[in-house]
Design an enzyme around this catalytic site. Structure first.
Site, mmCIF file in Angstrom:
data_model
loop_
_atom_site.group_PDB
_atom_site.id
_atom_site.type_symbol
_atom_site.label_atom_id
_atom_site.label_comp_id
_atom_site.label_asym_id
_atom_site.label_seq_id
_atom_site.Cartn_x
_atom_site.Cartn_y
_atom_site.Cartn_z
ATOM 1 C CB CYS A 2 -0.681 0.493 1.488
ATOM 2 S SG CYS A 2 -1.241 -1.344 1.827
HETATM 3 N N1 GLN Z 1 -1.035 -6.309 3.876
HETATM 4 C C1 GLN Z 1 -1.681 -5.376 3.873
HETATM 5 C C2 GLN Z 1 -2.956 -5.985 3.838
HETATM 6 O O1 GLN Z 1 -3.142 -6.691 2.897
HETATM 7 C C3 GLN Z 1 -1.371 -4.258 3.781
HETATM 8 C C4 GLN Z 1 -0.882 -4.397 2.843
HETATM 9 C C5 GLN Z 1 0.319 -3.239 1.581
HETATM 10 O O2 GLN Z 1 1.149 -2.776 2.398
HETATM 11 N N2 GLN Z 1 0.070 -3.332 0.694
HETATM 12 O O3 GLN Z 1 -3.869 -4.844 3.634
#
Ligand code: GLN
Length: 230
Positions: A2
């Site tokens: 994210c």
């Molecule tokens: N692991 C978290 C999720 O699945 C954050 C993922 C991310 O940083 N892309 O939302």
């Protein structure tokens, strides 16, 4: 993974922070420049902001680029303290608004950019979702966000494969960690932006090195190295 963004300073609108910049969260949702894990952030978005002392959130499990209602209202929502994110779900994690940052305990807004093994997290009973980030947020709230640096170093030692970039704010303080992913800072006269990647080409953006803690408060910013867990 994210991308997240935080603001602490003079009131600014959510549109000004998230939608208007040439490489803001809206563009990062489909064309991030520095993302190392995943190509798109299409699994939801969240905007959290302080209304006085009260944290308020607007979250969705749909892509930010398709949300015309948010785009219409965002110019009218202004705050001195904002935590926002676009999500690329880790494989196996649910796609639902409650799995989308920012998370809150009523005092802090918190976003996680990364991945963590939920088995190493303790005290996360109140998690909003089974998503690793929601479980991690609950564990951090239980331990106290004020000790973020120490707790992240501990979790990083317990799960060496974890990526633990956290961004948290409580209306007067903003904290962030780098642990496996990018973070940049723009510290201007009217406030501080922390973002997974710069939202424009302003030459004042500074990259925060990995395994560091950033603390912003009262116009001052401190960046310190995160130690190994004791
Ligand atoms: N692991 C978290 C999720 O699945 C954050 C993922 C991310 O940083 N892309 O939302």
């Amino acid at each position: 993974m994210c991308r997240h963004l935080g603001w602490l300073g003079r009131p600014r609108s959510l549109a000004e922070l998230m939608l208007d910049p040439p490489q803001g969260l809206l563009v990062q949702s489909y064309a991030p420049r520095r993302q190392q894990h995943g190509l798109l952030n299409a699994d939801g978005w969240g905007a959290g902001f302080f209304d006085g002392q009260v944290p308020r959130r607007w979250r969705s499990a749909a892509p930010l680029w398709g949300d015309g209602s948010f785009a219409s209202v965002a110019p009218a929502l202004s705050s001195h303290c904002v935590v926002a994110a676009v999500r690329s779900a880790t494989v196996g994690m649910p796609i639902e608004a409650s799995a989308t940052a920012p998370f809150t305990d009523g005092g802090w807004l918190l976003s996680h950019n990364g991945v963590v093994n939920r088995d190493v997290l303790k005290g996360a009973e109140g998690a909003e979702s089974v998503c690793d980030s929601a479980v991690l947020a609950a564990a951090l709230f239980a331990r106290g966000v004020e000790s973020l640096g120490e707790v992240i170093a501990e979790i990083g030692a317990a799960d060496p494969a974890a990526r633990l970039n956290i961004l948290a704010a409580n209306g007067s303080r903003m904290l962030a960690t780098t642990w496996g992913d990018t973070l940049s800072m723009l510290h201007g006269a009217d406030g501080v932006v922390l973002a997974s990647e710069p939202y424009d080409d302003d030459p004042r953006w500074v990259d925060i090195p990995d395994r560091h803690l950033v603390e912003a408060h009262d116009g001052e910013v401190r960046v310190t190295a995160l130690g190994a867990a004791r």
